[in-house]
Design an enzyme around this catalytic site. Sequence first.
Site, short mmCIF file in Angstrom:
data_model
loop_
_atom_site.label_atom_id
_atom_site.label_comp_id
_atom_site.label_asym_id
_atom_site.label_seq_id
_atom_site.Cartn_x
_atom_site.Cartn_y
_atom_site.Cartn_z
N TYR A 281 0.83 -1.20 0.00
CA TYR A 281 0.00 0.00 0.00
C TYR A 281 0.87 1.25 0.00
CZ TYR A 281 0.92 0.77 4.99
OH TYR A 281 1.52 1.02 6.19
N CYS A 282 0.23 2.36 -0.37
CA CYS A 282 0.86 3.68 -0.32
C CYS A 282 -0.21 4.67 0.16
CB CYS A 282 1.44 4.08 -1.68
SG CYS A 282 0.19 4.28 -2.97
N ARG A 283 -0.12 5.90 -0.23
CA ARG A 283 -1.11 6.88 0.21
C ARG A 283 -2.43 6.71 -0.53
NH1 ARG A 283 0.93 12.19 -0.94
NH2 ARG A 283 -0.17 12.03 -2.89
N ILE B 171 -3.70 4.01 1.97
CA ILE B 171 -3.95 4.23 3.39
C ILE B 171 -5.01 5.32 3.59
CG2 ILE B 171 -2.15 5.95 3.82
CD1 ILE B 171 -1.55 4.27 6.44
#
Length: 124
Positions: A86-88, A114
């Site tokens: 995952y990332c932003r 996220i």
Amino acid sequence: MKKIIAYLLAVLGLTSACGQKNYQDADVEAFAALIADSSVVVLDVRTAEEFGEGHIQRAMNIDVKKDDFLQQAKASLPTDRTIAVYCRGGRRSAKACGMLSAEGYKCVNLEGGITEWIKRKMPL
């Protein structure tokens, strides 16, 4: 005429093959269920600063924007376990999943990143 048709079919075949993803996407609920399995590796591909602001439990951090991302990933990630990435917002993690999958890793990308995780009031 036959050569033109064969050429067009070859180009179409390459285009569709290149456009295929070699990893899975998961919504927040599916991602949460996946990482409930302790054998799944949770990978945050944001910057160290972003990671420090809060991250999903058990996540390790390797910044996909760094030049040595793939080398760090290969040195740190097991190839025999699923990598939940995952990332932003989901764009960087999709990039990372593509890179890792090309190296033989089984990856799952968190759709919405996220940001969506927090919006759904999931724990950090």
